[in-house]
Design an enzyme around this catalytic site. Structure first.
Site, mmCIF file in Angstrom:
data_model
loop_
_atom_site.group_PDB
_atom_site.id
_atom_site.type_symbol
_atom_site.label_atom_id
_atom_site.label_comp_id
_atom_site.label_asym_id
_atom_site.label_seq_id
_atom_site.Cartn_x
_atom_site.Cartn_y
_atom_site.Cartn_z
ATOM 1 N N ASP A 40 0.861 -1.180 0.000
ATOM 2 C CA ASP A 40 0.000 0.000 0.000
ATOM 3 C C ASP A 40 0.896 1.228 0.000
ATOM 4 O O ASP A 40 2.080 1.146 0.340
ATOM 5 C CB ASP A 40 -0.893 -0.001 1.252
ATOM 6 C CG ASP A 40 -2.168 0.798 1.071
ATOM 7 O OD1 ASP A 40 -3.229 0.178 0.845
ATOM 8 O OD2 ASP A 40 -2.104 2.042 1.135
ATOM 9 N N ASP A 66 3.476 2.032 -4.656
ATOM 10 C CA ASP A 66 2.659 3.014 -5.364
ATOM 11 C C ASP A 66 2.471 2.492 -6.779
ATOM 12 O O ASP A 66 3.415 2.493 -7.574
ATOM 13 C CB ASP A 66 3.370 4.374 -5.372
ATOM 14 C CG ASP A 66 2.586 5.445 -6.105
ATOM 15 O OD1 ASP A 66 1.542 5.132 -6.709
ATOM 16 O OD2 ASP A 66 3.032 6.610 -6.087
ATOM 17 N N VAL A 67 1.264 2.031 -7.106
ATOM 18 C CA VAL A 67 1.044 1.426 -8.414
ATOM 19 C C VAL A 67 1.154 2.445 -9.547
ATOM 20 O O VAL A 67 1.186 2.071 -10.721
ATOM 21 C CB VAL A 67 -0.323 0.706 -8.485
ATOM 22 C CG1 VAL A 67 -0.384 -0.411 -7.460
ATOM 23 C CG2 VAL A 67 -1.481 1.687 -8.311
ATOM 24 N N ASN A 93 -5.721 -4.736 -6.465
ATOM 25 C CA ASN A 93 -6.837 -4.162 -5.718
ATOM 26 C C ASN A 93 -6.763 -2.640 -5.609
ATOM 27 O O ASN A 93 -7.784 -1.991 -5.378
ATOM 28 C CB ASN A 93 -6.894 -4.783 -4.314
ATOM 29 C CG ASN A 93 -7.968 -4.169 -3.454
ATOM 30 O OD1 ASN A 93 -9.157 -4.303 -3.738
ATOM 31 N ND2 ASN A 93 -7.565 -3.483 -2.387
ATOM 32 N N TYR A 159 -13.497 6.546 -12.930
ATOM 33 C CA TYR A 159 -13.391 5.276 -12.189
ATOM 34 C C TYR A 159 -14.093 4.156 -12.950
ATOM 35 O O TYR A 159 -13.554 3.050 -13.099
ATOM 36 C CB TYR A 159 -14.012 5.472 -10.813
ATOM 37 C CG TYR A 159 -14.198 4.216 -9.986
ATOM 38 C CD1 TYR A 159 -13.136 3.672 -9.273
ATOM 39 C CD2 TYR A 159 -15.451 3.610 -9.893
ATOM 40 C CE1 TYR A 159 -13.314 2.535 -8.494
ATOM 41 C CE2 TYR A 159 -15.631 2.479 -9.113
ATOM 42 C CZ TYR A 159 -14.574 1.938 -8.422
ATOM 43 O OH TYR A 159 -14.757 0.820 -7.657
ATOM 44 N N LYS A 163 -12.488 0.770 -14.554
ATOM 45 C CA LYS A 163 -12.924 -0.571 -14.181
ATOM 46 C C LYS A 163 -13.396 -1.360 -15.407
ATOM 47 O O LYS A 163 -13.172 -2.578 -15.494
ATOM 48 C CB LYS A 163 -14.038 -0.494 -13.136
ATOM 49 C CG LYS A 163 -13.589 0.016 -11.771
ATOM 50 C CD LYS A 163 -12.574 -0.910 -11.104
ATOM 51 C CE LYS A 163 -12.345 -0.517 -9.646
ATOM 52 N NZ LYS A 163 -11.353 -1.389 -8.962
ATOM 53 N N THR A 194 -16.780 -0.613 3.370
ATOM 54 C CA THR A 194 -15.362 -0.354 3.633
ATOM 55 C C THR A 194 -15.210 1.036 4.247
ATOM 56 O O THR A 194 -16.202 1.745 4.462
ATOM 57 C CB THR A 194 -14.536 -0.427 2.336
ATOM 58 O OG1 THR A 194 -14.939 0.654 1.468
ATOM 59 C CG2 THR A 194 -14.741 -1.770 1.626
#
Length: 265
Positions: A40, A66-67, A93, A159, A163, A194
């Site tokens: 993360d 960090d993606v 994720n 977003y 996706k 969440t």
């Protein structure tokens, strides 16, 4: 700890795993025997998740990833391989989701680019770095966490587009990776309780009424689906999108309720 140990001896890397779905997935896979790298951008929270797993007697380490940065992704993959001896499962994720501007024409290039980069390109970066190691493991699997937003309109332009892109990437990468022994699948959750919903219990209650199964999802619901697709129980499944959405996409509950109320009027 779960009774089944489907991932004994597996090395697993999960992005965005400090909390929520990522953390639940880390707990699930570690509980089934995997050594899990909890990655993360928030290393302190990732370490809390990893420490909680270790307290249960399972194996987990925390690592900053960090993606959005290729070097960060490659460092995380290299650490997983060095620490665990192999990388057998990658769970994509991590994501970015910025609230929409009131009008589409007011959306900024920066917002659009950020959400696509973290959600879609980030998964691409991770898959690219992990794939040679997944091939070498002989049992490699990639599972990405998508969303019902990628399949139907629920708002959030960037977003949702990202996706949807993950759904397509899942198919194309599955075709490329299958001859090399790696399976690639995606889980598409509906509304999940969440930290993104903290302080919005009323909104969750309203959302729950639209789900045929009468509730919103829990992180553990998604973790169970990820575990299935990552395991050898799904050995003949690749390129698929598994909706874990309480029936949301299958049944238009709002429409059915409206028709029923009109009939009773």
């Amino acid at each position: 700890m779960t009774a089944t140990r489907r991932f004994e001896g597996y090395g697993v890397l999960i992005t965005g795993a400090a909390r929520g779905i990522g953390a639940a997935t880390a707990r699930r896979l570690a509980g089934e025997g995997a050594a899990v790298l909890v990655t993360d951008v928030d290393l302190a929270e990732a370490e809390k998740t990893a420490a909680a797993i270790r307290e249960l007697g399972d194996r987990a380490e925390a690592f900053t990833c960090d993606v959005g940065e290729r070097t960060s992704v490659e460092a995380a993959v290299a650490h997983a391989v060095a620490a665990f001896g192999s990388l057998d499962v990658l769970v994509n994720n991590a994501y970015g989701c910025t609230p929409d501007a009131p009008l589409f024409e007011d959306e900024s290039d920066e917002t659009w680019a950020r959400d696509l980069d973290l959600t879609l390109t980030g998964a691409y970066r991770c898959a690219r770095a992990a794939l040679p190691h997944l091939v070498a493991s002989g049992r490699g699997a990639i599972v990405s966490v998508g969303s019902v937003n990628g399949l139907q309109d629920f708002g959030n332009h960037a977003y949702s587009a990202a996706k949807a892109g993950l759904v397509s990437l899942t198919r194309t990468l599955a075709g490329h990776a299958a001859p090399r022994g790696v399976r690639v699948n995606l889980v598409a959750p509906g509304t999940v309780r969440t930290t993104a919903w903290e302080g919005r219990d009323t909104d969750l209650e309203l959302a729950a009424a639209l789900y045929p199964l009468g509730r919103v999802g829990e992180p553990e619901d998604i973790a169970a689906a990820v575990a299935f697709l990552a395991s050898r129980d799904a050995a003949w499944i690749t390129g698929t999108t598994l909706c874990v959405d309480g029936g949301l996409l299958a049944v238009n509950t709002g429409f059915r309720q409206a028709v029923r109320q009109r009939g009773e009027a």
